[in-house]
Design a protein around this motif. Structure first.
Motif, PDB file in Angstrom:
ATOM      1  N   HIS A  90       3.304 -10.093  21.461  1.00 25.39           N
ATOM      2  CA  HIS A  90       4.268  -9.974  20.419  1.00 25.39           C
ATOM      3  C   HIS A  90       4.348  -8.432  19.889  1.00 25.39           C
ATOM      4  N   SER A  91       5.474  -7.771  20.175  1.00 25.47           N
ATOM      5  CA  SER A  91       5.368  -6.320  19.796  1.00 25.47           C
ATOM      6  C   SER A  91       6.513  -6.150  18.820  1.00 25.47           C
ATOM      7  N   VAL A  92       6.607  -4.740  17.933  1.00 28.27           N
ATOM      8  CA  VAL A  92       7.358  -4.303  17.601  1.00 28.27           C
ATOM      9  C   VAL A  92       7.623  -3.025  17.710  1.00 28.27           C
ATOM     10  N   ARG A  93       8.515  -2.246  18.269  1.00 29.61           N
ATOM     11  CA  ARG A  93       8.835  -0.819  18.470  1.00 29.61           C
ATOM     12  C   ARG A  93       9.843  -0.135  18.342  1.00 29.61           C
ATOM     13  N   PHE A  94      10.024   0.905  18.075  1.00 30.30           N
ATOM     14  CA  PHE A  94      11.005   1.914  17.926  1.00 30.30           C
ATOM     15  C   PHE A  94      11.237   2.906  19.070  1.00 30.30           C
TER      16      PHE A  94
END
Length: 138
Positions: A90-94
């Motif tokens: 699970h990742s959160v990226r910009f």
């Protein structure tokens, strides 16, 4: 303390939906002759779920907040259909920043056997404890 101690099952409530989720197995482990502990969180996933990796991260975050120690998350995918590799991330990226990159393990068959054996041992210990309480023994 023994090198492995099973902890009570944690129940987490989703603050937006009110849905309650219970983790499957949580064990506190200690390396030989060391004071530091870590947790092993084992989840058996018996059906396909789109946001499962995100749910595993939420469990991890809540356990980490409560116990403030290292956590080793493991998932046993036990459903037959659909036959495909499941995401273990699970990742959160910009575009310019990787905020979160959470990963968990899908164990190899030997580890599955060991984890299932530990789960059976826990169940047997719980039943023994209940029967001792019922018969007035300690």
């Amino acid at each position: 303390m023994h090198s492995i101690q099973f902890l009570p099952q944690e129940v987490f409530t989703d603050v937006t939906s009110g849905e309650k989720k219970e983790i499957d197995l949580l064990a506190q482990c200690r390396f030989e002759q060391q004071d530091t502990c870590f947790l092993i969180h084992v989840e058996n996933q018996s059906y396909t779920e789109t946001a499962f990796a995100k749910r595993m991260f939420k469990y991890f975050a809540r356990l980490y907040e409560k116990y403030d120690c290292a956590i080793y998350p493991v998932v046993i995918f036990s459903f037959d259909e659909p036959k495909r590799a499941e995401s273990t991330n699970h990742s959160v990226r910009f575009p310019d920043l990787n905020v979160l990159d959470f990963n968990f393990k899908e164990p190899i068959p030997l580890i599955i056997f060991v984890l299932q054996s530990l789960s059976l041992l826990r169940t047997a210990n719980d039943k023994l404890r209940l029967s001792s309480t019922f018969y007035g023994k300690k």
